[in-house]
Design a protein around this motif. Structure first.
Motif, PDB file in Angstrom:
ATOM      1  N   THR A 124       0.829  -1.203   0.000  1.00 46.26           N
ATOM      2  CA  THR A 124       0.000   0.000   0.000  1.00 46.26           C
ATOM      3  C   THR A 124       0.865   1.255   0.000  1.00 46.26           C
ATOM      4  OG1 THR A 124      -1.713  -1.202   1.211  1.00 46.26           O
ATOM      5  CG2 THR A 124      -1.869   1.197   1.182  1.00 46.26           C
ATOM      6  N   ALA A 125       1.941   1.241   0.793  1.00 39.87           N
ATOM      7  CA  ALA A 125       2.861   2.381   0.807  1.00 39.87           C
ATOM      8  C   ALA A 125       3.483   2.586  -0.572  1.00 39.87           C
ATOM      9  CB  ALA A 125       3.941   2.160   1.859  1.00 39.87           C
ATOM     10  N   ALA A 126       3.863   1.489  -1.232  1.00 39.83           N
ATOM     11  CA  ALA A 126       4.433   1.591  -2.572  1.00 39.83           C
ATOM     12  C   ALA A 126       3.411   2.137  -3.566  1.00 39.83           C
ATOM     13  CB  ALA A 126       4.934   0.225  -3.030  1.00 39.83           C
ATOM     14  N   ALA A 127       2.135   1.778  -3.362  1.00 45.26           N
ATOM     15  CA  ALA A 127       1.089   2.235  -4.272  1.00 45.26           C
ATOM     16  C   ALA A 127       0.934   3.751  -4.251  1.00 45.26           C
ATOM     17  CB  ALA A 127      -0.248   1.574  -3.920  1.00 45.26           C
ATOM     18  N   PHE A 128       1.312   4.390  -3.144  1.00 41.86           N
ATOM     19  CA  PHE A 128       1.171   5.843  -3.036  1.00 41.86           C
ATOM     20  C   PHE A 128       2.397   6.597  -3.556  1.00 41.86           C
ATOM     21  CE2 PHE A 128      -2.217   4.762  -0.025  1.00 41.86           C
ATOM     22  CZ  PHE A 128      -3.188   5.674  -0.427  1.00 41.86           C
ATOM     23  N   VAL A 129       3.415   5.878  -4.022  1.00 46.10           N
ATOM     24  CA  VAL A 129       4.614   6.551  -4.532  1.00 46.10           C
ATOM     25  C   VAL A 129       4.301   7.488  -5.702  1.00 46.10           C
ATOM     26  CG1 VAL A 129       6.818   6.173  -5.714  1.00 46.10           C
ATOM     27  CG2 VAL A 129       6.268   4.869  -3.666  1.00 46.10           C
TER      28      VAL A 129
ATOM     29  N   LEU B  26      -9.416   5.809 -19.263  1.00 46.60           N
ATOM     30  CA  LEU B  26      -8.093   5.675 -18.659  1.00 46.60           C
ATOM     31  C   LEU B  26      -7.054   5.251 -19.698  1.00 46.60           C
ATOM     32  CD1 LEU B  26      -9.017   4.024 -15.247  1.00 46.60           C
ATOM     33  CD2 LEU B  26      -8.443   6.413 -15.705  1.00 46.60           C
ATOM     34  N   HIS B  27      -7.452   4.402 -20.631  1.00 44.14           N
ATOM     35  CA  HIS B  27      -6.533   4.040 -21.715  1.00 44.14           C
ATOM     36  C   HIS B  27      -6.213   5.252 -22.585  1.00 44.14           C
ATOM     37  CE1 HIS B  27      -7.218  -0.184 -20.710  1.00 44.14           C
ATOM     38  NE2 HIS B  27      -6.267  -0.495 -21.561  1.00 44.14           N
ATOM     39  N   LEU B  28      -7.211   6.073 -22.850  1.00 46.18           N
ATOM     40  CA  LEU B  28      -6.975   7.272 -23.658  1.00 46.18           C
ATOM     41  C   LEU B  28      -6.003   8.222 -22.965  1.00 46.18           C
ATOM     42  CD1 LEU B  28     -10.613   8.058 -24.879  1.00 46.18           C
ATOM     43  CD2 LEU B  28      -8.753   7.098 -26.237  1.00 46.18           C
ATOM     44  N   LEU B  29      -6.133   8.371 -21.661  1.00 44.59           N
ATOM     45  CA  LEU B  29      -5.264   9.282 -20.920  1.00 44.59           C
ATOM     46  C   LEU B  29      -3.832   8.778 -20.847  1.00 44.59           C
ATOM     47  CD1 LEU B  29      -7.578  10.348 -17.942  1.00 44.59           C
ATOM     48  CD2 LEU B  29      -7.037  11.638 -20.011  1.00 44.59           C
ATOM     49  N   SER B  30      -3.637   7.469 -20.902  1.00 44.09           N
ATOM     50  CA  SER B  30      -2.297   6.911 -20.720  1.00 44.09           C
ATOM     51  C   SER B  30      -1.606   6.519 -22.021  1.00 44.09           C
ATOM     52  CB  SER B  30      -2.372   5.677 -19.812  1.00 44.09           C
ATOM     53  OG  SER B  30      -3.148   4.660 -20.406  1.00 44.09           O
ATOM     54  N   GLU B  31      -2.334   6.481 -23.129  1.00 45.01           N
ATOM     55  CA  GLU B  31      -1.760   6.014 -24.394  1.00 45.01           C
ATOM     56  C   GLU B  31      -0.685   6.967 -24.914  1.00 45.01           C
ATOM     57  OE1 GLU B  31      -0.611   3.938 -27.377  1.00 45.01           O
ATOM     58  OE2 GLU B  31      -2.175   3.141 -26.056  1.00 45.01           O
ATOM     59  N   TYR B  32       0.403   6.402 -25.357  1.00 41.77           N
ATOM     60  CA  TYR B  32       1.503   7.194 -25.909  1.00 41.77           C
ATOM     61  C   TYR B  32       1.814   6.828 -27.366  1.00 41.77           C
ATOM     62  CZ  TYR B  32       6.311   8.422 -27.065  1.00 41.77           C
ATOM     63  OH  TYR B  32       7.431   8.874 -27.712  1.00 41.77           O
TER      64      TYR B  32
ATOM     65  N   SER C 216      -3.253   2.231 -10.080  1.00 41.48           N
ATOM     66  CA  SER C 216      -3.194   1.577 -11.391  1.00 41.48           C
ATOM     67  C   SER C 216      -3.893   2.393 -12.473  1.00 41.48           C
ATOM     68  CB  SER C 216      -3.848   0.196 -11.309  1.00 41.48           C
ATOM     69  OG  SER C 216      -5.253   0.306 -11.168  1.00 41.48           O
ATOM     70  N   ALA C 217      -4.754   3.324 -12.054  1.00 36.45           N
ATOM     71  CA  ALA C 217      -5.429   4.172 -13.029  1.00 36.45           C
ATOM     72  C   ALA C 217      -4.523   5.262 -13.573  1.00 36.45           C
ATOM     73  CB  ALA C 217      -6.673   4.810 -12.394  1.00 36.45           C
ATOM     74  N   LEU C 218      -3.387   5.498 -12.911  1.00 35.07           N
ATOM     75  CA  LEU C 218      -2.472   6.532 -13.370  1.00 35.07           C
ATOM     76  C   LEU C 218      -1.699   6.043 -14.582  1.00 35.07           C
ATOM     77  CD1 LEU C 218      -1.049   7.761  -9.943  1.00 35.07           C
ATOM     78  CD2 LEU C 218      -3.076   8.542 -11.170  1.00 35.07           C
ATOM     79  N   PRO C 219      -1.412   6.915 -15.529  1.00 43.35           N
ATOM     80  CA  PRO C 219      -0.662   6.517 -16.720  1.00 43.35           C
ATOM     81  C   PRO C 219       0.717   5.974 -16.368  1.00 43.35           C
ATOM     82  CG  PRO C 219      -1.691   8.662 -17.027  1.00 43.35           C
ATOM     83  CD  PRO C 219      -1.850   8.310 -15.583  1.00 43.35           C
TER      84      PRO C 219
ATOM     85  N   LEU D  18       3.043  -1.903  -9.755  1.00 42.56           N
ATOM     86  CA  LEU D  18       2.150  -0.792  -9.431  1.00 42.56           C
ATOM     87  C   LEU D  18       1.047  -0.633 -10.478  1.00 42.56           C
ATOM     88  CD1 LEU D  18       4.725   1.904  -8.244  1.00 42.56           C
ATOM     89  CD2 LEU D  18       3.232   0.502  -6.828  1.00 42.56           C
ATOM     90  N   MET D  19       1.388  -0.858 -11.741  1.00 40.69           N
ATOM     91  CA  MET D  19       0.416  -0.626 -12.807  1.00 40.69           C
ATOM     92  C   MET D  19      -0.573  -1.772 -12.985  1.00 40.69           C
ATOM     93  SD  MET D  19       2.555   1.276 -15.865  1.00 40.69           S
ATOM     94  CE  MET D  19       3.736  -0.041 -16.076  1.00 40.69           C
TER      95      MET D  19
END
Length: 513
Positions: free
Chosen positions: A25-30, A191-197, A359-362, A392-393
């Motif tokens: 959980t601590a790692a998830a907040f990094v 979420l995929h749209l926000l993270s796609e590169y 996990s929702a973060l890009p 994390l992802m």
């Protein structure tokens, strides 16, 4: 020997499990901590200068338009093809049903590569809408298909008996019951749209992810990139809040005993050919075009494209990253799922929620956070950091499956084993783990395919000299060596196809089929 009384079950989870879950959980907040800390370090003057400027407004406009156009299109297309397959007499529905999930096997950046080959001038917003709609509509199609199969036709028949036409029944009775499936699928698409590169970079369409990666790659301008990452994180959190508010507490369920009545399929009659044409066009555009283009480039390159030593190296490293990452992620998902199932409460909800939000973060935000944490250490650009990013992802992909599997294992079996003198660890390994193994294998497969096709974090974090299928494809396509990139694309699709079938089968099981 009598079975251990239910009341004697420990009220608290084992200390070791709590420690592992607390560390995860601590790692998830990094990543979130990185964004907050970067903003604090920058100060208000720098934040105002870097955030409130025309470039950020342009990126917000591009991203907003992309989401506002693509998500409704994915929803409309996903619902329409699910309805045709499930609720009509369209010929070959048993083949169409899994086939329409297959476009998920084609990464969006491979889809972009294919369409740019066909139309070299393709670029901008509408190119992005086309490619992402074809890539992501199955994320709506699968849950809607499962929801349609769970619906009780008695409600629809009652509305018909009251004089409602088919369109009225669909929009006033069926569609509201699909709300949760549509919202869930729409959230995944967003979420995929926000993270796609990769897909947007290839068609020269600027989003926050492409801009952040450009900053990192060209000037390593930490402050500017970090501020863009902060805006992107706010966008992700806003999307989660909107989806949660729209979902609310509404639930749709039957009251009473017995089995739900199956709906009578709508007879298409003269509309059979148009329906077949619609499904064929959708599948042809989403799956046929990439496969044909890949085949065309393979034929153009000849046998030489298969003789590259890089191909074997990339395949080996991809399988290593995928296999090790999937195993580690799934194993670490067990303690979280264990607490969530066996010890439900505020703590378990907090632990689960923190991992889902992260996990929702890009991937680019996760990568930047880990770079900031490890850049001054010997671990920077090592496989440890790469696996940390994957964890994390992608841990929610394993967590969902493992949690579902654990929930189906009666706790009485563990208690019976312990009552017979076995230790809790023995009971878990010999009883619970064996019964949970199929669900864990499913989660492991989902994580594996996510790692195989992951691009952004791998590009930013992997050690020098690392070559995966995705990164090697990206490198060659960036050099316009489309023939050389084709084998890497084909192998990624071939590896992904079985997992899309697993997803389809899971949706069938969720629907009770």
């Amino acid at each position: 020997m009598l079975r251990q009384p239910r009341g004697s079950r420990p009220r608290r989870p084992p200390a070791l499990v709590v420690v592992v879950v607390a560390l995860l959980t601590a790692a998830a907040f990094v990543p979130l901590g990185f964004v907050v800390y970067s903003s604090y370090q920058a100060g208000w003057d720098n934040i105002r200068a870097l955030v409130f400027r025309a470039r950020v407004g342009e990126l917000l406009t591009n991203t907003g338009l992309l989401v506002l156009v693509t998500v409704p299109l994915c929803v409309a297309l996903g619902v329409a093809v699910a309805w045709l397959v499930e609720r009509t007499t369209v010929f070959g529905s048993r083949l169409w049903a899994p086939a329409l999930a297959a476009p998920l096997a084609v990464p969006a950046f491979v889809n972009s590569y294919a369409w740019v080959t066909v139309f070299p001038s393709l670029h901008g917003l509408w190119a992005g809408v086309l490619i992402t709609t074809l890539s992501y509509f199955p994320l709506v199609y699968l849950p809607v298909l499962a929801a349609l199969r769970r619906l009780d036709a008695q409600v629809e028949e009652s509305a018909t008996a009251l004089g409602c036409g088919r369109l009225t029944v669909f929009f006033r009775v069926v569609l509201p019951q699909l709300r949760l499936a549509i919202l869930g699928g729409g959230l995944l698409v967003t979420l995929h749209l926000l993270s796609e590169y990769g897909a947007f970079s290839m068609i020269r369409f600027d989003t926050f992810t492409t801009a952040i990666f450009g900053q990192f790659k060209s000037t390593f301008n930490g402050m500017a990139g970090n501020m863009l990452a902060g805006v992107l994180v706010l966008c992700c959190l806003l999307v989660l809040l909107i989806e949660g508010g729209a979902r609310g507490k509404s639930r749709y369920a039957r009251i009473g005993s017995g089995t739900a009545q199956t709906a009578t399929p709508l007879r298409l009659g003269t509309l059979q050919l148009p329906a077949q044409a619609v499904l064929a066009v959708v599948l042809g555009a989403a799956l046929g075009v990439p496969l044909v283009v890949i085949g065309r480039w393979l034929a153009s390159g000849g046998a030489a494209v298969w003789q590259s030593s890089t191909l074997v190296e990339a395949l080996g490293q991809t399988l290593m990253y995928g296999a090790v990452g999937a195993v580690v992620t799934t194993v670490l998902a067990f303690p979280i799922a264990w607490i969530a199932v066996r010890y439900p409460g505020r703590f378990s909800k907090f632990v689960e929620g923190s991992n889902y939000v992260t996990s929702a973060l890009p991937g680019i935000v996760v990568a930047l956070a880990l770079i900031t944490v490890f850049i001054q250490t010997d671990w920077y650009q090592t496989v440890f950091v790469v696996f940390a990013a994957y964890l994390l992802m992608f841990i929610p992909r394993a967590l969902v499956s493992v949690r579902a599997g654990l929930a189906q294992v009666p706790v009485d079996l563990e208690e019976a084993a312990q009552a017979l003198g076995k230790s809790p660890a023995w009971a878990f390994l010999k009883v619970t783990l064996r019964l949970t193994a199929p669900a864990a294998a499913s989660g492991m497969a989902l994580v594996f395919i996510a790692i195989v096709t992951e691009l952004t974090a791998t590009l930013m974090l992997s050690p020098t000299g690392t070559s995966t299928l995705a990164t090697q494809f990206w490198s060659l396509s960036g050099e316009l060596d489309y023939a050389g990139a084709a084998p890497f694309a084909l192998i990624m699709v071939a590896v992904s196809l079985p997992v899309t079938y697993i997803l389809f089968r899971q949706s069938q099981k969720a629907a009770g089929v």
